[in-house]
Design an enzyme around this catalytic site. Structure first.
Site, PDB file in Angstrom:
ATOM      1  N   LYS A 133     110.160  26.327   9.711  1.00 64.28           N
ATOM      2  CA  LYS A 133     108.905  26.285  10.476  1.00 64.28           C
ATOM      3  C   LYS A 133     109.067  25.937  11.941  1.00 64.28           C
ATOM      4  O   LYS A 133     108.133  26.086  12.716  1.00 64.28           O
ATOM      5  CB  LYS A 133     107.957  25.243   9.856  1.00 64.28           C
ATOM      6  CG  LYS A 133     107.446  25.584   8.483  1.00 64.28           C
ATOM      7  CD  LYS A 133     106.241  24.695   8.166  1.00 64.28           C
ATOM      8  CE  LYS A 133     105.969  24.605   6.696  1.00 64.28           C
ATOM      9  NZ  LYS A 133     105.208  23.413   6.340  1.00 64.28           N
ATOM     10  N   LYS A 214     107.752  30.530  -3.428  1.00 65.10           N
ATOM     11  CA  LYS A 214     106.910  29.568  -4.152  1.00 65.10           C
ATOM     12  C   LYS A 214     105.434  29.793  -3.809  1.00 65.10           C
ATOM     13  O   LYS A 214     105.098  30.285  -2.724  1.00 65.10           O
ATOM     14  CB  LYS A 214     107.322  28.128  -3.821  1.00 65.10           C
ATOM     15  CG  LYS A 214     106.896  27.654  -2.452  1.00 65.10           C
ATOM     16  CD  LYS A 214     106.906  26.129  -2.343  1.00 65.10           C
ATOM     17  CE  LYS A 214     106.292  25.759  -0.998  1.00 65.10           C
ATOM     18  NZ  LYS A 214     106.198  24.380  -0.676  1.00 65.10           N
ATOM     19  N   LYS A 217     100.043  26.316  -0.781  1.00 65.60           N
ATOM     20  CA  LYS A 217      98.653  26.131  -0.334  1.00 65.60           C
ATOM     21  C   LYS A 217      98.479  26.581   1.101  1.00 65.60           C
ATOM     22  O   LYS A 217      97.362  26.759   1.566  1.00 65.60           O
ATOM     23  CB  LYS A 217      98.197  24.683  -0.521  1.00 65.60           C
ATOM     24  CG  LYS A 217      98.968  23.642   0.262  1.00 65.60           C
ATOM     25  CD  LYS A 217      98.306  22.280   0.145  1.00 65.60           C
ATOM     26  CE  LYS A 217      99.265  21.161  -0.150  1.00 65.60           C
ATOM     27  NZ  LYS A 217     100.336  20.939   0.839  1.00 65.60           N
TER      28      LYS A 217
END
Ligand code: TYM
Length: 347
Positions: A133, A214, A217
């Protein structure tokens, strides 16, 4: 609804490894960066509920961690409340465990600084999350790099012996253990070295549309691969029926070659409280039949949770009171460790 302040005493463990202290203390947290998914449920939340009466437990909505990436303050407040309400809706009982909003306990950030002064930059830049990230981007927030020190502080503050998390947190847990051991070696025995507690099944729920990654959210809201705990049942069904399977036809549990099907079997096993996804494979002659059962099983789990959520959401005072009480208890529980760490390091 009201909450009494009685806390259960920790009972002897049922599965403690010999290296753990006699009293089990469990800490875990969920970051309010998005609407919770089935992955958060089976990797974490459901397991919090299962252990809450077995040990001293602290479960946290780790809102400070949500500041590590671009965020909207109003959305963060809303998601923090949503996650706290979901903790309760899933079955966490504020009489049995401490439910705390991380930012309510300043000791987290205080200890994080001491741990930032223990961890090496080389260790932080090796973290997968930072590599994915932030690395190489000048506008990356510094807190994304130092994130693991705060996470270690979360865990070590409470003398945690166990940390129930999904598989994606393994690297952070390993670093936490290393920091605890390094601090103890350098400055004196202050921290308990915690153990990772892994889910037996569905430790890594995969995205339904891209089963090699994966379920997250943080996926876009419209993503068809992410089942949110508050998705209406018809949305859940649509997502499951559209799940990417594999070129073959046979229902087999083969994570490498048939990750989509294996994921559905994992989810089915988890929803049924089972531990043997491979054993379920033989019961289905087609992918369609499997998907229908998975959809039914997921709806059977989320529908009652959503009912409780609606009741709790209608009584925001109860959620706030839970957090107020949690903050009080957590502050008291964290204080001695912070004091010991400060003294040991020379403050
Ligand atoms: P977070 O908020 O990303 O996820 C919360 C928990 O859900 C688990 N999880 C999953 N498990 C199975 N399958 C998935 N697809 C899946 N997605 C998420 C995560 O492993 C986690 O257990 N850094 C942590 C938050 C944190 C924390 C802590 C956790 C901060 N401090 C101290 C434990 C202890 C995180 O970002 O989790």
């Amino acid at each position: 609804m009201s909450i009494t302040t009685a806390m259960p005493t920790a009972s002897p463990s049922t599965f403690v490894s010999s290296s753990l202290p006699a009293t089990r203390t469990i800490f875990s947290g969920i970051k309010p960066t998005g609407r919770l998914t089935l992955g958060n449920y089976y990797g974490a939340l459901r397991r919090f509920v299962d252990v809450q009466n077995e040990a001293r437990c602290v479960f946290s909505i780790v809102n400070l961690h949500a500041l590590t990436v671009e965020h909207d303050p109003e959305r963060l407040r809303r998601l923090t409340c949503e996650v706290a309400t979901l903790f309760l809706a899933a079955g966490l009982d504020p009489r049995a465990c401490i439910i705390v909003r991380q930012s309510d306990v300043p000791a987290h950030t205080e200890l994080a600084y001491l741990l930032e002064s223990t961890v090496y930059v080389g260790e932080l830049t090796r973290m997968i999350q930072y590599k994915e990230k932030g690395r190489g981007r000048p506008m990356t927030r510094a807190s994304l790099l130092t994130y693991p020190a705060l996470m270690a502080a979360d865990i070590l503050l409470y003398g945690s012996t166990e940390v129930p998390v999904g598989d994606d947190q393994t690297q952070h847990l390993e670093l936490t253990r290393n920091l605890a051991m390094r601090f103890n070696r350098t400055y004196g025995e202050v921290f308990v070295v915690p153990e990772l507690s892994r889910a037996v099944v569905a430790a890594r729920v995969r995205d339904l549309a891209t089963p090699t990654t994966k379920m997250s959210k943080d996926a876009p809201e419209e993503s068809m691969g992410t089942i949110r705990l508050l998705d209406p049942p018809d949305v859940v069904r649509r997502k499951v029926m559209r799940a990417v399977t594999d070129a073959g036809r046979e229902v087999r549990y083969d994570v490498e070659r048939q990750p989509g099907v294996a994921n559905l079997l994992d989810i089915l096993a988890a929803c049924r409280g089972g531990t043997d996804p491979a054993g379920l494979a033989g019961g289905y002659s087609s992918y369609g039949a499997l998907k229908r059962e998975v959809a039914d099983a997921v709806v059977a789990v989320v529908a009652p949770l959503q009912e409780r959520y609606a009741e709790l959401a209608a009584d925001p005072g109860y959620v706030e009171e839970t957090l107020r009480l949690g903050a009080e208890r957590a502050r008291a529980m964290a204080a001695p460790t912070l004091a010991a760490a400060k003294a040991a390091i020379g403050l």
